[in-house]
Design an enzyme around this catalytic site. Sequence first.
Site, short mmCIF file in Angstrom:
data_model
loop_
_atom_site.label_atom_id
_atom_site.label_comp_id
_atom_site.label_asym_id
_atom_site.label_seq_id
_atom_site.Cartn_x
_atom_site.Cartn_y
_atom_site.Cartn_z
N GLN A 135 0.81 -1.22 0.00
CA GLN A 135 0.00 0.00 0.00
C GLN A 135 0.84 1.27 0.00
OE1 GLN A 135 -1.64 -1.11 3.97
NE2 GLN A 135 -1.39 1.06 4.47
N CYS A 141 -5.26 0.30 3.86
CA CYS A 141 -5.24 -1.13 4.19
C CYS A 141 -6.62 -1.75 4.01
CB CYS A 141 -4.74 -1.33 5.61
SG CYS A 141 -5.78 -0.57 6.89
N HIS A 280 -5.98 -1.65 11.65
CA HIS A 280 -5.26 -2.05 10.44
C HIS A 280 -5.93 -3.26 9.80
CE1 HIS A 280 -2.05 -2.49 7.60
NE2 HIS A 280 -1.70 -3.68 8.06
N ASN A 302 -0.45 -9.38 4.90
CA ASN A 302 -0.42 -7.93 5.08
C ASN A 302 -0.29 -7.24 3.73
OD1 ASN A 302 -0.38 -5.49 6.41
ND2 ASN A 302 1.44 -5.89 7.60
#
Length: 335
Positions: A135, A141, A280, A302
């Site tokens: 990102q 996110c 997140h 992630n």
Amino acid sequence: MNFYLCLASLCLGIVAAAPQLDQTLDAKWQQFKRQYRRTYAANEENLRRATWEKNLRMIEMHNLEYSTGKHSFLMGMNEFGDLTYEEFREMTKCFIQNRLETESNGTLFHEPLLSQTPKYVDWREKGYVTPVKNQGNCSACWAFSATGSLEGQWFRKTGKLVSLSEQNLIDCSRAEGNKGCSGGKVLLAFQYVNKNGGIDTEESYPYEEKDNQCRYRPDSSVAKVSGFVVIPRGKERALEKAVAAVGPISVVIDSKPNSFHLYKSGIYYEPRCSSQDVSHGVLIVGYGEDERSGKKYWIVKNSWGENWGYQGYMLLSKDQGNHCGIATAATFPLI
């Protein structure tokens, strides 16, 4: 610095002393800058170097304690190593918390009538998961978490793995309440795709790492959404059943502890991690259990690139009281 400004600062007594740098780390510092393509203004480099040294010492101390059995995970230097804790925390604050997930018009997940779930699940092995994305400096996110679960469900329905456009969500879902690179929510992204009639592919609407005007193209659209399902808040057992039965699941976790941004490998258990104050968005792609220690973990994808964690992934402690809020705001789309 302007001489008169400096003089005024001296009079006010607010000039910070030059940081004391460890010259034995010069080579490692130069390697860090080359690896992550860092360039700094002349008046910034020493401060960045001092921050990097502080983080390096923290990593070394943590890993020394790991070797004595105090911790269950290792830390390592990565591209966030020259950021202060405050800077990193602000950069990764990308989840809007103005209302609970369950307040949206989703369906509550009903656990399948299974007496047992598999001991090990990894949807990467089944073709449900696209490569790790990054990102960058855009706090989106939520968009990466949303596309991750959409990509998995689209594969489940069609057998085709298609990378979907986070930029499409960033630019076009403001009417639903998302704020682009200033934060958003996964369910609001699903609402947009539902009302919009689809989402563009990554290839047709590539990521730009910034806010822009909406340029959705219906001819490039895939993965229509008919609704979404919300996992009961804080219920890890229900989340396990959903992951086992459905595929990758969007979740929101607490990434604020300073050990999080320098995580490298192992099963992440951090006493300072909150189960409620989540900020997140990430993606659960499976779960398992360490054969030697017996510790259970979630496999978390992630959106910070492959240099973070273990090639972009984390093993996060499972069945430890909703650790880091892994089951606080979990959801997946209906396609």
